[in-house]
Each structure stands twice: as structure tokens, then as C-alpha cells.
Design a protein around this motif. Structure first.
Motif, PDB file in Angstrom:
ATOM      1  N   TYR A 157       0.861  -1.185   0.000  1.00  0.00           N
ATOM      2  CA  TYR A 157       0.000   0.000   0.000  1.00  0.00           C
ATOM      3  C   TYR A 157       0.890   1.226   0.000  1.00  0.00           C
ATOM      4  CZ  TYR A 157      -3.264   3.565   1.766  1.00  0.00           C
ATOM      5  OH  TYR A 157      -4.012   4.702   1.940  1.00  0.00           O
ATOM      6  N   ASP A 158       0.780   2.022  -1.052  1.00  0.00           N
ATOM      7  CA  ASP A 158       1.543   3.262  -1.184  1.00  0.00           C
ATOM      8  C   ASP A 158       0.676   4.406  -0.675  1.00  0.00           C
ATOM      9  OD1 ASP A 158       2.897   5.560  -2.064  1.00  0.00           O
ATOM     10  OD2 ASP A 158       3.782   4.476  -3.752  1.00  0.00           O
ATOM     11  N   ARG A 159       1.030   4.947   0.492  1.00  0.00           N
ATOM     12  CA  ARG A 159       0.224   6.007   1.078  1.00  0.00           C
ATOM     13  C   ARG A 159       0.197   7.250   0.202  1.00  0.00           C
ATOM     14  NH1 ARG A 159      -1.408   5.380   6.369  1.00  0.00           N
ATOM     15  NH2 ARG A 159      -0.313   3.840   7.665  1.00  0.00           N
ATOM     16  N   ASP A 160       1.317   7.528  -0.481  1.00  0.00           N
ATOM     17  CA  ASP A 160       1.413   8.751  -1.261  1.00  0.00           C
ATOM     18  C   ASP A 160       0.412   8.758  -2.418  1.00  0.00           C
ATOM     19  OD1 ASP A 160       2.802  11.294  -1.799  1.00  0.00           O
ATOM     20  OD2 ASP A 160       3.482  10.292  -3.627  1.00  0.00           O
ATOM     21  N   SER A 161       0.251   7.610  -3.075  1.00  0.00           N
ATOM     22  CA  SER A 161      -0.670   7.526  -4.205  1.00  0.00           C
ATOM     23  C   SER A 161      -2.020   6.926  -3.824  1.00  0.00           C
ATOM     24  CB  SER A 161      -0.044   6.682  -5.323  1.00  0.00           C
ATOM     25  OG  SER A 161       0.193   5.358  -4.877  1.00  0.00           O
ATOM     26  N   SER A 162      -2.168   6.512  -2.554  1.00  0.00           N
ATOM     27  CA  SER A 162      -3.407   5.869  -2.070  1.00  0.00           C
ATOM     28  C   SER A 162      -3.790   4.684  -2.960  1.00  0.00           C
ATOM     29  CB  SER A 162      -4.561   6.877  -2.022  1.00  0.00           C
ATOM     30  OG  SER A 162      -4.291   7.906  -1.109  1.00  0.00           O
ATOM     31  N   ARG A 163      -2.801   3.839  -3.236  1.00  0.00           N
ATOM     32  CA  ARG A 163      -3.033   2.694  -4.117  1.00  0.00           C
ATOM     33  C   ARG A 163      -2.522   1.416  -3.457  1.00  0.00           C
ATOM     34  NH1 ARG A 163      -3.983   1.294  -9.417  1.00  0.00           N
ATOM     35  NH2 ARG A 163      -2.905  -0.564 -10.180  1.00  0.00           N
ATOM     36  N   VAL A 164      -3.331   0.361  -3.542  1.00  0.00           N
ATOM     37  CA  VAL A 164      -2.928  -0.965  -3.100  1.00  0.00           C
ATOM     38  C   VAL A 164      -2.495  -1.741  -4.338  1.00  0.00           C
ATOM     39  CG1 VAL A 164      -3.639  -3.119  -2.009  1.00  0.00           C
ATOM     40  CG2 VAL A 164      -4.529  -0.936  -1.155  1.00  0.00           C
ATOM     41  N   ASN A 165      -1.225  -2.114  -4.381  1.00  0.00           N
ATOM     42  CA  ASN A 165      -0.665  -2.830  -5.534  1.00  0.00           C
ATOM     43  C   ASN A 165      -0.628  -4.326  -5.226  1.00  0.00           C
ATOM     44  OD1 ASN A 165       0.498  -0.512  -7.364  1.00  0.00           O
ATOM     45  ND2 ASN A 165       1.057   0.011  -5.264  1.00  0.00           N
ATOM     46  N   LEU A 166      -1.365  -5.098  -6.018  1.00  0.00           N
ATOM     47  CA  LEU A 166      -1.490  -6.533  -5.784  1.00  0.00           C
ATOM     48  C   LEU A 166      -0.552  -7.312  -6.696  1.00  0.00           C
ATOM     49  CD1 LEU A 166      -5.370  -6.879  -5.633  1.00  0.00           C
ATOM     50  CD2 LEU A 166      -3.795  -7.145  -3.707  1.00  0.00           C
ATOM     51  N   LEU A 167       0.236  -8.209  -6.100  1.00  0.00           N
ATOM     52  CA  LEU A 167       1.060  -9.118  -6.897  1.00  0.00           C
ATOM     53  C   LEU A 167       0.310 -10.406  -7.203  1.00  0.00           C
ATOM     54  CD1 LEU A 167       4.496  -8.692  -5.077  1.00  0.00           C
ATOM     55  CD2 LEU A 167       3.701  -7.580  -7.172  1.00  0.00           C
ATOM     56  N   SER A 168      -0.760 -10.662  -6.443  1.00  0.00           N
ATOM     57  CA  SER A 168      -1.576 -11.871  -6.646  1.00  0.00           C
ATOM     58  C   SER A 168      -3.039 -11.482  -6.487  1.00  0.00           C
ATOM     59  CB  SER A 168      -1.180 -12.949  -5.621  1.00  0.00           C
ATOM     60  OG  SER A 168      -1.973 -14.099  -5.779  1.00  0.00           O
ATOM     61  N   GLU A 169      -3.756 -11.437  -7.615  1.00  0.00           N
ATOM     62  CA  GLU A 169      -5.144 -10.960  -7.580  1.00  0.00           C
ATOM     63  C   GLU A 169      -6.048 -11.854  -6.757  1.00  0.00           C
ATOM     64  OE1 GLU A 169      -6.667 -10.281 -11.439  1.00  0.00           O
ATOM     65  OE2 GLU A 169      -5.142  -8.801 -12.002  1.00  0.00           O
ATOM     66  N   ASP A 170      -5.754 -13.144  -6.653  1.00  0.00           N
ATOM     67  CA  ASP A 170      -6.636 -14.042  -5.907  1.00  0.00           C
ATOM     68  C   ASP A 170      -6.541 -13.831  -4.397  1.00  0.00           C
ATOM     69  OD1 ASP A 170      -4.087 -15.004  -5.648  1.00  0.00           O
ATOM     70  OD2 ASP A 170      -4.604 -17.117  -5.967  1.00  0.00           O
ATOM     71  N   ARG A 171      -5.625 -12.979  -3.946  1.00  0.00           N
ATOM     72  CA  ARG A 171      -5.508 -12.683  -2.519  1.00  0.00           C
ATOM     73  C   ARG A 171      -6.052 -11.295  -2.174  1.00  0.00           C
ATOM     74  NH1 ARG A 171      -2.406 -15.923   0.709  1.00  0.00           N
ATOM     75  NH2 ARG A 171      -1.198 -17.564  -0.325  1.00  0.00           N
ATOM     76  N   GLU A 172      -6.802 -10.676  -3.102  1.00  0.00           N
ATOM     77  CA  GLU A 172      -7.252  -9.301  -2.879  1.00  0.00           C
ATOM     78  C   GLU A 172      -8.032  -9.154  -1.579  1.00  0.00           C
ATOM     79  OE1 GLU A 172     -10.114  -5.893  -4.953  1.00  0.00           O
ATOM     80  OE2 GLU A 172      -9.293  -7.536  -6.172  1.00  0.00           O
ATOM     81  N   GLU A 173      -8.967 -10.065  -1.317  1.00  0.00           N
ATOM     82  CA  GLU A 173      -9.795  -9.939  -0.117  1.00  0.00           C
ATOM     83  C   GLU A 173      -8.946 -10.058   1.152  1.00  0.00           C
ATOM     84  OE1 GLU A 173     -13.724 -12.044   1.958  1.00  0.00           O
ATOM     85  OE2 GLU A 173     -13.197 -12.483  -0.139  1.00  0.00           O
ATOM     86  N   GLU A 174      -8.003 -11.027   1.158  1.00  0.00           N
ATOM     87  CA  GLU A 174      -7.134 -11.201   2.322  1.00  0.00           C
ATOM     88  C   GLU A 174      -6.259  -9.967   2.539  1.00  0.00           C
ATOM     89  OE1 GLU A 174      -5.227 -15.257   2.729  1.00  0.00           O
ATOM     90  OE2 GLU A 174      -5.879 -15.312   0.629  1.00  0.00           O
TER      91      GLU A 174
END
Length: 269
Positions: free
Chosen positions: A30-47
């Protein structure tokens, strides 16, 4: 429980929260500066979002990491031995003192210690600018044994910063000569201009020279005439450089920093 843990870290002055598996591998950040959560594995988004829930505020976006820029790709391809970014302020002086330490019974203080203290003080002040979009390199080696104490790259342009220890002594400047206390004047401004010129040639961009007086306190600064094209700043004035802007865009800053941190860039200057 998701089995994921959140580890805070800092990158270029910006806070990131890495989401890691039990074995330490990253699955998102999670990059606070850009307010973006960057996922390396889409199937773990909820976790991932469950793990980050205590830290997420306001609006944010979720998706795969952005495509690396050319500057980032160049950095990833750079061999560690050629990367100048890890250099600490005064790196060359630290190595010199380790290889050739001062004899224990020597009566006079080795001038390298004062020079190192000055470079550390100035370097730490410049490092504080990274949160404002600036990048700093320390102890950049040049052919022939010369070196740039600090190279500052940011929205306000590029600056070659030379650190001078003065310890509350009187500083007299008569371009290009600089005298500290009772010492004989030396053509220091000429040297800083030369280093800035060599940096301009290496990076194909204008690099402006700066003389930073470290440890001045209430030192008396006597300037016969404003030095031509060289900024003379006291230690306390260095944070003011962060207010300069309108010269380089963020992408330009990153590209120039990627080039400057490569030791090979400086071999032919």
C-alpha cells in the motif's frame, strides 16, 4: 485471521506498507502517497484488504503494480558494484580513515575528521529533502581522484554541493578564493565550479554549484562580492532548497537520478 502481516518501510521518502506471507514474501503493498494498493496476486485481494483495513483511509485504488518506467528498469539492471546510491555522506573519507587511521599519539587533529563531520551534516540535511521529491547522491567519484560531495536532483534542478567545515570561524570569500579562520585562502569556488561543469557534461543537463558552510553557528561571513554563479549557503539554509521548483518534472528527476547513480556515467568526465 488471514495469515498475512503488514510491514512498514520507506522508499524515496514515502511510506509503504508491505503485505507479507509467513515466509516473508510480498503479496502486495500500500503506497500512502498515491493511495493505491498494488497486488502481486489478484486471488488474494480480499485477504490483503482485510490485513490493510486498519491502515486504509479515505479513497484508494486496487490493482496490479504499475509498469516500470525506463528509469526503474535501468536501476534494476544496475550491478551493485556500480550503484552509487548506497554511498553515505563522506563515504570516500570514511574509507580513507579506515585504511589509514590517525596515529593514537598524533597531537594535531586529522583534517579528514572535520571534513567528514561537515559532509555528514550537509548530507543529512539534504537527505531530508527526499520527502519533497528530491534525490541525493553522496561522494560521487570523478576521474583523477576528485569527487562531488553531494549531488542534489529535484524539481528545482541539479546542484553540485560542496561541504566546508568552519566551526564558527570567520569565513572570507573573494571569488574564487575562500579562507576559513587564519588559514590561507584556497580557490575553492573554482573547484566547485569545475565539479559542477563535469557533472553537467556527464548528465547532459545544467548542474549549478553550491558551497555549504557546515557548523557555522554564529560564524562571521565576509563576502567581498557575491560569487559568480555559486550559491553560498549556511547549514541552516539548506532546507530552503526544497522550495525551488519549475525546472524538472518528477519523471525527469527519476531519469537523471538513475543515470547519476551509475558509476559508469562518470568515467569519461
Amino acid at each position: 485471521m488471514t495469515g498475512l502481516r503488514v510491514v512498514p518501510a520507506w522508499r524515496h521518502g514515502n511510506e509503504r506498507l508491505y503485505v507479507c506471507l509467513a515466509d516473508g514474501r510480498n503479496v502486495a503493498w500500500y503506497d500512502r502517497d498515491s493511495s493505491r494498493v498494488n497486488l502481486l496476486s489478484e486471488d488474494r485481494e480480499e485477504e490483503v484488504l482485510d490485513a490493510l483495513a486498519p491502515f486504509l483511509t479515505g479513497q484508494f485504488t486496487v490493482g496490479p503494480p504499475p509498469v516500470p518506467t525506463p528509469a526503474e528498469l535501468a536501476r534494476l539492471a544496475l550491478h551493485p558494484d556500480d550503484d552509487l546510491a548506497p554511498n553515505r555522506p563522506g563515504e570516500a573519507l570514511r574509507i580513507s580513515l579506515d585504511r589509514d587511521p590517525v596515529p593514537a599519539r598524533r597531537l594535531r587533529t586529522d583534517a579528514r575528521h572535520r571534513a567528514l563531520a561537515a559532509e555528514r551534516t550537509v548530507g543529512e540535511a539534504l537527505d531530508e529533502l527526499e520527502g519533497a521529491g528530491w534525490r541525493v547522491l553522496h561522494s560521487v567519484p570523478l576521474p583523477g581522484g576528485a569527487r562531488i560531495h553531494h549531488l542534489l536532483i529535484g524539481p528545482g534542478g541539479l546542484f553540485c554541493v560542496g561541504a566546508l567545515a568552519v566551526r564558527r570561524q570567520r569565513v572570507r570569500i573573494a571569488d574564487p578564493m575562500v579562507a576559513v579562520g587564519r588559514a590561507e585562502p584556497v580557490p575553492l569556488l573554482r573547484s566547485i565550479r569545475s565539479d559542477a561543469g563535469r557533472a553537467s557534461f556527464a548528465l547532459t543537463a545544467e548542474v549549478r554549484p553550491v558551497l555549504a558552510l557546515a557548523g557555522t553557528g554564529a560564524a562571521d561571513l565576509a563576502v567581498a562580492a557575491p560569487p559568480r554563479d555559486v550559491r553560498v549557503l549556511r547549514e541552516a539554509d539548506l532546507p530552503g532548497l526544497a522550495r525551488l521548483g519549475g525546472v524538472l518534472k518528477p519523471a525527469d528527476v527519476e531519469a537523471l537520478h538513475a543515470s547519476a547513480r551509475d558509476r559508469r556515467t562518470w568515467l569519461q568526465v
